[in-house]
Write a protein that holds these residues in place. Structure first.
Motif, PDB file in Angstrom:
ATOM      1  N   ALA A 187     -12.997  20.494 -73.113  1.00  0.00           N
ATOM      2  CA  ALA A 187     -11.688  20.999 -73.604  1.00  0.00           C
ATOM      3  C   ALA A 187     -11.771  21.212 -75.094  1.00  0.00           C
ATOM      4  O   ALA A 187     -10.941  21.782 -75.506  1.00  0.00           O
ATOM      5  N   ILE A 188     -12.561  20.296 -75.717  1.00  0.00           N
ATOM      6  CA  ILE A 188     -12.596  20.142 -77.090  1.00  0.00           C
ATOM      7  C   ILE A 188     -13.867  20.790 -77.778  1.00  0.00           C
ATOM      8  O   ILE A 188     -13.931  21.712 -78.580  1.00  0.00           O
ATOM      9  N   VAL A 189     -14.958  19.906 -77.221  1.00  0.00           N
ATOM     10  CA  VAL A 189     -16.333  20.307 -78.035  1.00  0.00           C
ATOM     11  C   VAL A 189     -16.619  21.837 -77.564  1.00  0.00           C
ATOM     12  O   VAL A 189     -17.046  22.534 -78.529  1.00  0.00           O
ATOM     13  N   LEU A 190     -16.556  22.216 -76.306  1.00  0.00           N
ATOM     14  CA  LEU A 190     -16.948  23.427 -75.849  1.00  0.00           C
ATOM     15  C   LEU A 190     -16.054  24.262 -76.687  1.00  0.00           C
ATOM     16  O   LEU A 190     -16.759  25.332 -76.883  1.00  0.00           O
ATOM     17  N   LEU A 191     -14.888  24.095 -76.616  1.00  0.00           N
ATOM     18  CA  LEU A 191     -13.897  25.247 -77.325  1.00  0.00           C
ATOM     19  C   LEU A 191     -14.360  25.349 -78.751  1.00  0.00           C
ATOM     20  O   LEU A 191     -14.372  26.507 -79.308  1.00  0.00           O
ATOM     21  N   ALA A 192     -14.916  24.490 -79.439  1.00  0.00           N
ATOM     22  CA  ALA A 192     -14.994  24.494 -80.989  1.00  0.00           C
ATOM     23  C   ALA A 192     -16.517  25.301 -80.981  1.00  0.00           C
ATOM     24  O   ALA A 192     -16.786  26.014 -81.936  1.00  0.00           O
ATOM     25  N   ILE A 193     -17.375  24.799 -80.102  1.00  0.00           N
ATOM     26  CA  ILE A 193     -18.840  25.482 -80.105  1.00  0.00           C
ATOM     27  C   ILE A 193     -18.650  26.983 -79.950  1.00  0.00           C
ATOM     28  O   ILE A 193     -19.378  27.951 -80.615  1.00  0.00           O
ATOM     29  N   THR A 194     -17.794  27.439 -78.977  1.00  0.00           N
ATOM     30  CA  THR A 194     -17.418  28.692 -78.529  1.00  0.00           C
ATOM     31  C   THR A 194     -17.122  29.445 -79.959  1.00  0.00           C
ATOM     32  O   THR A 194     -17.525  30.487 -80.292  1.00  0.00           O
ATOM     33  N   GLY A 195     -16.343  28.822 -80.460  1.00  0.00           N
ATOM     34  CA  GLY A 195     -15.400  29.665 -81.700  1.00  0.00           C
ATOM     35  C   GLY A 195     -16.735  29.428 -83.074  1.00  0.00           C
ATOM     36  O   GLY A 195     -16.812  30.946 -83.506  1.00  0.00           O
ATOM     37  N   MET A 254     -10.832  33.028 -81.039  1.00  0.00           N
ATOM     38  CA  MET A 254     -11.364  32.433 -80.093  1.00  0.00           C
ATOM     39  C   MET A 254     -10.599  31.372 -79.705  1.00  0.00           C
ATOM     40  O   MET A 254     -10.924  30.700 -78.657  1.00  0.00           O
ATOM     41  N   ALA A 255     -10.074  30.487 -80.562  1.00  0.00           N
ATOM     42  CA  ALA A 255      -9.120  29.562 -80.330  1.00  0.00           C
ATOM     43  C   ALA A 255      -7.998  29.796 -79.307  1.00  0.00           C
ATOM     44  O   ALA A 255      -7.638  29.146 -78.355  1.00  0.00           O
ATOM     45  N   ALA A 256      -7.577  31.321 -79.407  1.00  0.00           N
ATOM     46  CA  ALA A 256      -6.419  31.821 -78.412  1.00  0.00           C
ATOM     47  C   ALA A 256      -7.212  32.211 -77.326  1.00  0.00           C
ATOM     48  O   ALA A 256      -6.419  32.071 -75.987  1.00  0.00           O
ATOM     49  N   LEU A 257      -8.315  32.929 -77.190  1.00  0.00           N
ATOM     50  CA  LEU A 257      -8.851  33.460 -76.033  1.00  0.00           C
ATOM     51  C   LEU A 257      -9.986  32.681 -75.337  1.00  0.00           C
ATOM     52  O   LEU A 257     -10.151  32.759 -74.258  1.00  0.00           O
ATOM     53  N   GLY A 258     -10.138  31.634 -75.940  1.00  0.00           N
ATOM     54  CA  GLY A 258     -11.382  30.809 -75.587  1.00  0.00           C
ATOM     55  C   GLY A 258     -11.141  29.824 -74.243  1.00  0.00           C
ATOM     56  O   GLY A 258     -12.059  29.704 -73.364  1.00  0.00           O
ATOM     57  N   PRO A 259      -9.874  29.206 -74.480  1.00  0.00           N
ATOM     58  CA  PRO A 259      -9.705  28.118 -73.424  1.00  0.00           C
ATOM     59  C   PRO A 259      -9.574  28.546 -71.965  1.00  0.00           C
ATOM     60  O   PRO A 259      -9.024  29.634 -71.741  1.00  0.00           O
ATOM     61  N   THR A 260      -9.752  27.732 -71.028  1.00  0.00           N
ATOM     62  CA  THR A 260      -9.712  28.024 -69.498  1.00  0.00           C
ATOM     63  C   THR A 260      -8.030  28.140 -69.561  1.00  0.00           C
ATOM     64  O   THR A 260      -7.409  27.376 -69.976  1.00  0.00           O
ATOM     65  N   ASP A 261      -7.637  29.204 -68.478  1.00  0.00           N
ATOM     66  CA  ASP A 261      -6.376  29.295 -68.172  1.00  0.00           C
ATOM     67  C   ASP A 261      -5.824  28.696 -66.853  1.00  0.00           C
ATOM     68  O   ASP A 261      -6.694  28.902 -66.027  1.00  0.00           O
ATOM     69  N   HIS A 262      -4.967  27.663 -67.103  1.00  0.00           N
ATOM     70  CA  HIS A 262      -4.680  26.719 -65.838  1.00  0.00           C
ATOM     71  C   HIS A 262      -4.051  27.647 -64.716  1.00  0.00           C
ATOM     72  O   HIS A 262      -3.974  27.516 -63.628  1.00  0.00           O
ATOM     73  N   ILE A 263      -3.275  28.798 -65.308  1.00  0.00           N
ATOM     74  CA  ILE A 263      -2.963  29.665 -64.169  1.00  0.00           C
ATOM     75  C   ILE A 263      -3.824  30.466 -63.537  1.00  0.00           C
ATOM     76  O   ILE A 263      -3.729  30.481 -62.100  1.00  0.00           O
ATOM     77  N   ALA A 264      -5.039  30.831 -64.056  1.00  0.00           N
ATOM     78  CA  ALA A 264      -6.100  31.520 -63.259  1.00  0.00           C
ATOM     79  C   ALA A 264      -6.745  30.687 -62.522  1.00  0.00           C
ATOM     80  O   ALA A 264      -7.227  30.555 -61.384  1.00  0.00           O
ATOM     81  N   GLU A 324      -5.774  24.270 -73.365  1.00  0.00           N
ATOM     82  CA  GLU A 324      -4.717  24.887 -73.829  1.00  0.00           C
ATOM     83  C   GLU A 324      -4.020  24.266 -74.947  1.00  0.00           C
ATOM     84  O   GLU A 324      -3.559  24.945 -75.959  1.00  0.00           O
ATOM     85  N   VAL A 325      -3.898  22.921 -74.676  1.00  0.00           N
ATOM     86  CA  VAL A 325      -3.166  22.334 -75.700  1.00  0.00           C
ATOM     87  C   VAL A 325      -3.867  22.322 -77.186  1.00  0.00           C
ATOM     88  O   VAL A 325      -3.576  22.586 -78.380  1.00  0.00           O
ATOM     89  N   THR A 326      -5.431  21.956 -77.145  1.00  0.00           N
ATOM     90  CA  THR A 326      -6.382  22.066 -77.892  1.00  0.00           C
ATOM     91  C   THR A 326      -6.525  23.447 -78.717  1.00  0.00           C
ATOM     92  O   THR A 326      -6.541  23.363 -80.029  1.00  0.00           O
ATOM     93  N   SER A 327      -6.314  24.352 -77.794  1.00  0.00           N
ATOM     94  CA  SER A 327      -6.314  25.961 -78.246  1.00  0.00           C
ATOM     95  C   SER A 327      -5.253  26.185 -79.321  1.00  0.00           C
ATOM     96  O   SER A 327      -5.430  26.814 -80.370  1.00  0.00           O
ATOM     97  N   VAL A 328      -4.158  25.758 -79.106  1.00  0.00           N
ATOM     98  CA  VAL A 328      -2.838  25.736 -79.843  1.00  0.00           C
ATOM     99  C   VAL A 328      -2.974  25.155 -81.126  1.00  0.00           C
ATOM    100  O   VAL A 328      -2.721  25.956 -82.078  1.00  0.00           O
ATOM    101  N   ILE A 329      -3.592  23.961 -80.999  1.00  0.00           N
ATOM    102  CA  ILE A 329      -3.721  23.374 -82.480  1.00  0.00           C
ATOM    103  C   ILE A 329      -4.771  24.096 -83.304  1.00  0.00           C
ATOM    104  O   ILE A 329      -4.513  24.025 -84.417  1.00  0.00           O
ATOM    105  N   LEU A 330      -5.921  24.389 -82.784  1.00  0.00           N
ATOM    106  CA  LEU A 330      -6.983  24.996 -83.286  1.00  0.00           C
ATOM    107  C   LEU A 330      -6.424  26.466 -83.968  1.00  0.00           C
ATOM    108  O   LEU A 330      -6.478  26.701 -85.112  1.00  0.00           O
TER     109      LEU A 330
END
Length: 358
Positions: free
Chosen positions: A88-96, A119-129, A155-161
């Motif tokens: 949720a944090i490291v992978l999201l940062a690496i992806t960006g 990437m911060a907005a689009l990268g995270p896994t969507d909990h609805i999906a 999703e929380v991490t993505s909002v902060i990033l």
């Protein structure tokens, strides 16, 4: 009046999408909701429907973040804390870090810091999906548990990033030290404000319960109104409202003494209301997304956008492929054995399932 009519139509689309998904289970519910949203956009009163960014977060994201905090399994989260942080944090940062320069090289007009924000907005896994995947697939139970936990925290991490990178865009330059401090300010401030407000709510709820005010409707109303109030307060203090709400949602699970019939009744009443709200708001987000699709396509076809339609499609495919590739490689390297070994599947297959489901 038109605004309310469009909202009603969107709610009806959510209902219709779920009915269609029941009869055609091979199509994920979010896909059907997006398609219905696209159809709704051709209705005259909905053709120019728009919800501002701040109101969107207040109306949709705040209550969903609060519910996300309420429903997490705290014991399970603690056991998987390392894996969740990795995904949720490291992978999201690496992806960006990987994708943003590629984005910039494909579309030079998009600065690297803007690419990071995207990437911060689009990268995270969507909990609805992820919920849709859980209903319509046979993903191993522990792997799905990790995926669901990751989706909430990502999703929380993505909002902060996103907010952090957005402030860097406004400043016109990237300074890692400043961005790190901004991240800590938004996250730490959100946790502090959310914790304080949730603690005040906990005291109030226990006080009125101890004095005989135990109507289920009243307690449920307090719970539903609270996330909107807390989000506004957090934003006024210029910290992350989503983090504040998520923190408050976790703390809210300690409001009632467990084991009593009164606690069970109040929890059950709140659970039904939040399930209804989560179902409705989740669906409306995807319907709203679908309503934007025809306008984007029109802009691409008409040539009004700075990027040509063919290049736009190519960029989308390339970026999607890179995001999937990074996720697969990271999953292959870091996915914990306990999440798949009991189901007798190989590590590469588990990584593939995890990557495709996210």
């Amino acid at each position: 009046m038109n605004f309310l009519m469009v909202l009603l139509i969107m709610v009806l689309a959510v209902l219709l999408a779920d009915i269609i998904a029941h009869f055609i289970p091979v199509i994920a519910t979010p896909i059907i909701q997006i398609a219905l949203g696209a159809a709704i956009s051709f209705i005259p009163i909905a053709s120019h429907f728009h919800i501002g960014h701040e109101y969107f977060h207040l109306i949709f994201i705040a209550p969903l973040a609060y519910f996300g905090g309420m429903e997490i399994n705290k014991k399970q989260i603690w056991k998987m804390k390392g894996s969740i942080a990795s995904m949720a944090i490291v992978l999201l940062a690496i992806t960006g870090i990987v994708v943003a320069p590629i984005f910039h090289s494909l579309v030079p007009s998009i600065a690297v810091v803007v690419g990071l924000a995207l990437m911060a907005a689009l990268g995270p896994t969507d909990h609805i999906a992820v919920d849709a995947v859980e209903r319509h697939s046979n993903i191993p139970e522990r792997l799905m548990e990790l995926l669901k936990s990751e989706s909430i925290f990502a999703e929380v991490t993505s909002v902060i990033l996103f907010q952090t990178f957005l402030s860097a865009v406004g400043g016109g330059h990237i300074h890692p030290g400043h961005m790190g401090l901004e991240f800590l300010r938004l996250a730490g401030g959100g946790i502090l404000v959310g914790g304080i407000l949730a603690f005040i709510k906990l005291i109030v709820v226990r006080f009125i319960t101890a004095h005989g005010i135990k109507q289920t409707a009243l307690h449920t109303l307090i719970g539903v109104v609270f996330p909107f109030f807390a989000y506004i307060v957090a934003e006024r203090f210029e910290v992350s409202g989503v983090v504040a709400i998520f923190t408050a949602g976790i703390i809210s699970t300690f409001e009632y003494k467990k084991g009593s019939s009164q606690s069970a009744r109040l929890d059950l009443g709140a659970e039904h209301v939040w399930e209804f709200l989560s179902f409705t708001l989740d669906g409306m987000i995807f319907v709203s997304l679908g309503m934007q699709v025809p306008h984007i396509v029109e802009e691409l076809v008409s040539g009004h956008m700075e990027i040509r339609a063919g290049l736009a499609v190519a960029v989308i495919l390339i970026i999607s492929g890179v995001i999937f590739g990074v996720r697969y490689l990271w999953s292959l390297l870091t996915l914990p054995k306990y999440s798949y070994e009991e189901d007798n599947i190989s590590r590469p297959r588990a990584a593939l399932l995890f990557s495709m489901s996210g």
